[in-house]
Design an enzyme around this catalytic site. Structure first.
Site, short mmCIF file in Angstrom:
data_model
loop_
_atom_site.label_atom_id
_atom_site.label_comp_id
_atom_site.label_asym_id
_atom_site.label_seq_id
_atom_site.Cartn_x
_atom_site.Cartn_y
_atom_site.Cartn_z
N LYS A 276 -14.68 0.47 13.93
CA LYS A 276 -15.61 0.62 12.79
C LYS A 276 -16.91 1.29 13.23
O LYS A 276 -17.47 2.12 12.52
CB LYS A 276 -15.92 -0.75 12.16
CG LYS A 276 -14.73 -1.47 11.55
CD LYS A 276 -14.03 -0.69 10.46
CE LYS A 276 -14.74 -0.73 9.13
NZ LYS A 276 -13.95 -0.12 8.04
N ARG B 42 -1.34 5.17 -0.14
CA ARG B 42 -0.36 5.63 0.86
C ARG B 42 1.03 5.57 0.25
O ARG B 42 1.86 6.42 0.50
CB ARG B 42 -0.42 4.74 2.10
CG ARG B 42 -1.46 5.18 3.11
CD ARG B 42 -1.39 4.36 4.38
NE ARG B 42 -1.49 2.93 4.12
CZ ARG B 42 -1.36 1.99 5.04
NH1 ARG B 42 -1.11 2.33 6.28
NH2 ARG B 42 -1.49 0.73 4.74
N VAL C 13 -15.95 -10.63 3.54
CA VAL C 13 -15.91 -10.44 2.09
C VAL C 13 -15.04 -11.50 1.43
O VAL C 13 -13.85 -11.64 1.73
CB VAL C 13 -15.41 -9.03 1.72
CG1 VAL C 13 -15.41 -8.83 0.20
CG2 VAL C 13 -16.29 -7.97 2.39
N ALA D 144 -11.59 -2.01 -2.79
CA ALA D 144 -11.36 -0.81 -3.59
C ALA D 144 -11.04 -1.14 -5.05
O ALA D 144 -11.56 -0.49 -5.97
CB ALA D 144 -10.22 0.01 -2.98
#
Length: 348
Positions: free
Chosen positions: A166, A40, A194, A21
């Site tokens: 997922k 959050r 990643v 992100a």
């Protein structure tokens, strides 16, 4: 890229403190967009801004934050209000000591649907969903041909709970678009493990592989095969998928190239990092040793079904349709290691 035309467009990035992100936010800002990010915990705003600075960008007024949680309806209408696009990157992280797989599956599925409903009701043009390779490669007979986007993880096979979550979350997203989307567009990105430059202490679980090799915590490499991809290229693919007409209604695998065995990652570190890699063990651990260790360690137990499996996938579709050009696996792995060393994160 024409940043002037982008300056009027607002993009929501969910889970704004996450590894992928933050890199998405960085590239959106560089492309001239206004960005709103969900957190959050609103107290993490300063941390996210610090990570963006580490990435070379002072966000200033073009980035705003809103508190929102995937497990609650609160604030999602406000989060998507006025947005042209949504990058839904947030996802419940793997739970180590879960009692039932539904503890991961239900929050993942409900979270996706919560975001899609809010996006549809707010008139968002397109949502880009960060799915995973876990929604593609599990539960199949062994094959050497690379998996592509036409394949779905077989839930009747031996798919681990996180990968099931997922898969079911992405399937729920496509079903929602088909039945209730009312013109909302969806694209899914399915990255392999990643890697790439870490910008702060919040990074993906894939990064721990490199960290554990560099610190000597891994006494050797399990016979596990995986594809790897640089986070900068994953973010780039999200932006391409967000605006490209050909991306509508499609899923795209993100991988740097052919999959490699973990011992290959150890060799890359050993060959290029000199003294910094003196603790790296370049040897493959016997499967029998891991099966014995798995009797006591739930983390090791989770990798047993993966031993010896070829996890090769192809990004030919993203390269062909979207003009995507990823860095090599070697570059992604070394960028990971160099950033961990530079930010003194190996001893944390």
């Amino acid at each position: 890229m024409n940043t002037h035309s982008n300056s009027e467009k607002l993009v929501l990035v969910t889970g704004g403190s996450g590894f992928i992100a933050v890199h998405c936010i960085l590239q959106l800002l560089e492309a001239g967009y206004q960005v709103r990010a969900t957190l959050r915990d609103p107290d993490r705003e300063a941390e996210v801004r610090d990570m963006l600075r580490e990435g070379g960008y002072e966000a200033g007024e073009r980035l705003h934050f809103i508190q929102a949680d995937l497990s609650s309806d609160a604030n999602w209408p406000e989060a998507v209000s006025g947005c042209t696009y949504v990058l839904h990157v947030a996802s419940p992280t793997p739970i180590r000591d879960y009692k039932h797989e539904d503890e991961m599956i239900i929050p993942a599925r409900e979270g996706v649907l919560r975001v899609l409903r809010a996006a549809r009701d707010a008139g968002v043009k397109r949502v880009v969903l960060t799915s995973a390779i876990g929604a593609i490669v599990y539960g199949h007979p062994k094959q050497t041909a690379p998996y592509d986007e036409t394949t779905w993880t077989n839930l009747t096979g031996k798919a681990p709970a996180y990968q099931k979550s997922k898969t079911l979350a992405e399937k729920a997203a496509w079903a929602f678009i088909e039945k209730e989307g009312k013109g909302l567009e969806l694209t899914a990105i399915n990255p392999v493990a990643v890697m790439g430059p870490v910008l702060g202490a919040d990074y993906s679980h894939s990064i721990h592989l490199v960290k554990n090799l560099l610190t000597g915590k891994m006494a050797g490499c399990p016979k596990i095969n995986s594809g790897f991809v640089d986070v900068r290229d994953v973010a780039d693919l999200h932006l391409r998928a967000m605006t490209h007409p050909a991306a509508k209604g499609e899923r795209f695998i993100a991988t740097a190239g052919e999959s490699i065995w973990l011992v290959g990652i150890a060799k890359i570190l050993k060959e290029h990092l000199g003294d910094a890699a003196h603790k790296v063990h370049v040897k493959e651990l016997p499967n029998t040793l891991l099966r014995i260790a798995a009797l006591k360690d739930p983390t090791i137990k989770g990798v047993i079904p993966l031993l010896g499996m070829i996890m090769n996938v192809t990004s030919a579709k993203a390269i062909r349709l979207l003009g995507w050009q990823p860095r090599s696996t070697e570059e992604a792995v070394l960028a990971t290691a160099e950033s961990l060393i530079r930010l003194h994160l190996l001893d944390q």
